[in-house]
Design a protein around this motif. Structure first.
Motif, PDB file in Angstrom:
ATOM      1  N   ALA A 106     -10.223   1.133   9.891  1.00  0.00           N
ATOM      2  CA  ALA A 106      -9.140   1.733   9.099  1.00  0.00           C
ATOM      3  C   ALA A 106      -8.285   0.673   8.407  1.00  0.00           C
ATOM      4  CB  ALA A 106      -8.273   2.616   9.997  1.00  0.00           C
ATOM      5  N   SER A 107      -7.943  -0.391   9.152  1.00  0.00           N
ATOM      6  CA  SER A 107      -7.127  -1.444   8.542  1.00  0.00           C
ATOM      7  C   SER A 107      -7.903  -2.177   7.453  1.00  0.00           C
ATOM      8  CB  SER A 107      -6.676  -2.453   9.596  1.00  0.00           C
ATOM      9  OG  SER A 107      -6.114  -1.802  10.697  1.00  0.00           O
ATOM     10  N   ALA A 133     -10.288  -0.961   5.693  1.00  0.00           N
ATOM     11  CA  ALA A 133     -10.427  -0.039   4.561  1.00  0.00           C
ATOM     12  C   ALA A 133      -9.185  -0.076   3.691  1.00  0.00           C
ATOM     13  CB  ALA A 133     -10.687   1.383   5.055  1.00  0.00           C
ATOM     14  N   SER A 134      -8.027  -0.083   4.335  1.00  0.00           N
ATOM     15  CA  SER A 134      -6.813  -0.023   3.524  1.00  0.00           C
ATOM     16  C   SER A 134      -6.616  -1.335   2.758  1.00  0.00           C
ATOM     17  CB  SER A 134      -5.609   0.381   4.387  1.00  0.00           C
ATOM     18  OG  SER A 134      -4.750  -0.700   4.596  1.00  0.00           O
ATOM     19  N   ARG A 135      -6.959  -2.463   3.405  1.00  0.00           N
ATOM     20  CA  ARG A 135      -6.878  -3.737   2.674  1.00  0.00           C
ATOM     21  C   ARG A 135      -7.891  -3.796   1.539  1.00  0.00           C
ATOM     22  NH1 ARG A 135      -4.927  -8.770   5.469  1.00  0.00           N
ATOM     23  NH2 ARG A 135      -3.527  -8.042   7.092  1.00  0.00           N
ATOM     24  N   THR A 172      -9.327  -1.368  -0.191  1.00  0.00           N
ATOM     25  CA  THR A 172      -9.014  -0.524  -1.350  1.00  0.00           C
ATOM     26  C   THR A 172      -7.806  -1.041  -2.127  1.00  0.00           C
ATOM     27  OG1 THR A 172      -7.849   0.958   0.164  1.00  0.00           O
ATOM     28  CG2 THR A 172     -10.053   1.615  -0.515  1.00  0.00           C
ATOM     29  N   SER A 173      -6.997  -1.877  -1.455  1.00  0.00           N
ATOM     30  CA  SER A 173      -5.887  -2.450  -2.222  1.00  0.00           C
ATOM     31  C   SER A 173      -6.326  -3.718  -2.948  1.00  0.00           C
ATOM     32  CB  SER A 173      -4.698  -2.732  -1.296  1.00  0.00           C
ATOM     33  OG  SER A 173      -5.011  -3.814  -0.449  1.00  0.00           O
ATOM     34  N   LEU A 211     -14.709   5.151   3.483  1.00  0.00           N
ATOM     35  CA  LEU A 211     -14.404   4.864   2.080  1.00  0.00           C
ATOM     36  C   LEU A 211     -15.239   5.698   1.106  1.00  0.00           C
ATOM     37  CD1 LEU A 211     -14.192   0.948   2.257  1.00  0.00           C
ATOM     38  CD2 LEU A 211     -12.284   2.525   1.819  1.00  0.00           C
ATOM     39  N   TRP A 265     -13.794  -1.163  -3.436  1.00  0.00           N
ATOM     40  CA  TRP A 265     -12.896  -2.293  -3.723  1.00  0.00           C
ATOM     41  C   TRP A 265     -12.303  -2.167  -5.128  1.00  0.00           C
ATOM     42  CZ3 TRP A 265     -14.569  -6.644  -7.022  1.00  0.00           C
ATOM     43  CH2 TRP A 265     -13.664  -7.715  -7.038  1.00  0.00           C
TER      44      TRP A 265
END
Lengths: 328, 328
Positions: free
Chosen positions: B16-17, B19-21, B23-24, B51, B151
């Motif tokens: 989860a972490s 993924a969030s990094r 996508t940012s 994702l 990404w």
């Protein structure tokens, strides 16, 4: 141009009778047997299964290479030479064309060059395309080679067109693999160089009177010097349509066999080839079962649709299908 | 030359972490994610799975062709052009070399030509060889392409070396497939002609100032006139090292996309590609399970040994293995 399929009244339909006719050298029983294995008929499998203990004596010679390099001309010249050198030998030829949808008549244009041998009772030729092989081309060509072996073929040629892995897979069961190139086979030479294509046992440069033949010979030789196996593949120049270089090619094939006969290499290679073939056939079978189950089971169809809606990722979809079909 | 693998202290380890990094736009999270999917790590799968709903916007561009024709130079020139034309676009490159045992560093020699872009924060390059991909190259390259998509890559290049079916399979998931040839690619031209190789969407003849380029162009054109699909593949001549013909190539790629955007063709192709990919991945999985079971189960080993003793024919051996492993 193939041997005609026998009429149904002329031959017994059961595996045991076919087997006994086939091993006594009946060409029509052989033709029928190959048709049965091509069609995935259980009688075909029963036939091969019963005959298998009597096989193993034929030499399997794989002939592979890009389209258009003259593989069929080369085989024609090789057969002609062999018919003179060993007139009592029986010869089987299985030509596999992964691009052709036709089961019989594949490679027809090429095969006309083999026409000298169509009426020769000691030579049996069968072509296979992609259509009508329920078990796939690898399975059909293996089964056909075993039937030719049981029929009494001393030499079985397995010809495949192409330079990729899937085409070479078919020739891989051979005891000796001959790669045929011609001047202009730049991609194949690059593929050898880059390690994309496996190094075969013997390399033929056909159309050797082409002005670029010497250059290609030198290129191929420089690639082979990097290969550190026990057997250094010889390069043989041929001019198949004129029968030149064929005797030398046979000499190299025999030299390869003598090399393989030492230190149990031949047995080890046959074992490895057959095991690899079994895995290939089993995974082809797994693919067919998956496809069939997706056709008939709406839940599996729904998993694919969820993937298209971007709700289920492809690997999870794969795993779900796999578990549903194979872990009942 | 790839982006370095991040040190373990620098990034969170959970999907989860990451993924969030990712996508940012965090490149290190992307690099870690690709390493995880390459290693068959469950966290990698969890990452892609989470994702996947956010993917689908990237264009997948398959670049395939024989070794040595200049695919990497061509991609280098294409990226350079795209960086000028659309400076805000993000670009992902996955280079797959089925001949290389190296996971990172495959195609290193070729990739040096891409070096202009290694320090470009909008371009992410990853090479894959054959080693270390538990799920196989097809699975690893698909998963990597999805991560690049998530990404934020607008354009994802999928490069594969080779002219056979198995190499093309990797490029097959692409929305547009570019086949790169050069004068001297006689085998590939013959393979197209013989129908052994599928017709791609666009054909590039690189090294176009070679004296034989015009002849090859004419040969390829005459083959394509036999192709009766709705889309006639354009032939583009390039001189990649000097950047010539690249703009025209992009024009043709965009023209192909416009063609595909009509009448639901794009959606239909993506569906067909993904389903075919799922079947490929599932049968690779079946093969791995078979091999693993044969390693650990003496009864399966005994079936193979019976085959070597000529007691059990190869097809019966295949069926026995298949039933034992998949019909528990």
């Amino acid at each position: 141009m193939d041997d005609p399929a026998p009429t149904s009244t002329a031959l017994p339909a059961d595996a045991a009778s076919l087997a006994s006719r086939l091993t006594s050298g009946d060409r029509r029983a052989l033709a029928r047997g190959i048709s049965l294995v091509e069609n995935g008929d259980p009688i075909g499998h029963e036939l091969v299964s019963g005959l298998y203990p009597a096989t193993g004596d034929a030499h399997l010679l794989g002939i592979t290479g890009p389209p258009g390099v003259g593989k069929s001309s080369l085989m024609g010249a090789m057969v002609k030479d062999l018919r003179v050198a060993r007139p009592d030998d029986r010869i089987g030829i299985v030509s596999v064309d992964p691009s052709s949808p036709f089961t019989e008549g594949a490679l027809l244009g090429d095969r006309i060059r083999l026409a000298d041998h169509f009426l020769d009772r000691n030579v049996f030729i069968r072509s296979m395309g992609t259509r009508g092989h329920l078990g796939g081309l690898a399975e059909a060509s293996l089964q056909a080679a075993l039937l030719l072996d049981a029929w009494g073929a001393d030499e079985v040629f397995l010809e495949t067109v192409g330079v990729g892995q899937s085409e070479i897979e078919i020739a891989r069961i051979a005891d000796t693999i001959v790669l045929v190139l011609m001047p202009g086979s730049g991609d194949a030479v690059q593929a050898l160089k880059a390690g994309v294509m496996e190094i075969p046992d013997i390399i033929v440069i056909n159309k050797a009177d082409h002005p670029m033949a010497k250059t290609m010979h030198a290129q191929v030789r420089s690639i082979l010097t990097l290969d550190r196996r026990e057997w250094t593949p010889p390069i043989v120049e041929t001019e198949a349509v004129r029968g030149e270089g064929i005797e030398k090619l046979w000499d190299k094939i025999h030299a390869h066999r003598e090399h393989m006969a030492q230190d149990g290499r031949f047995e080890a290679r046959r074992r490895a080839n057959l095991e690899s073939e079994v895995f290939t056939l089993a995974s082809a079978r797994a693919l067919r079962r998956l496809q069939a189950r997706v056709e008939e089971d709406p839940r599996l169809r729904e998993a694919l649709d969820a993937m298209h809606r971007r709700e289920l990722d492809p690997l999870s979809t794969t795993m779900r299908l796999f578990e549903e079909v194979f872990s009942s």
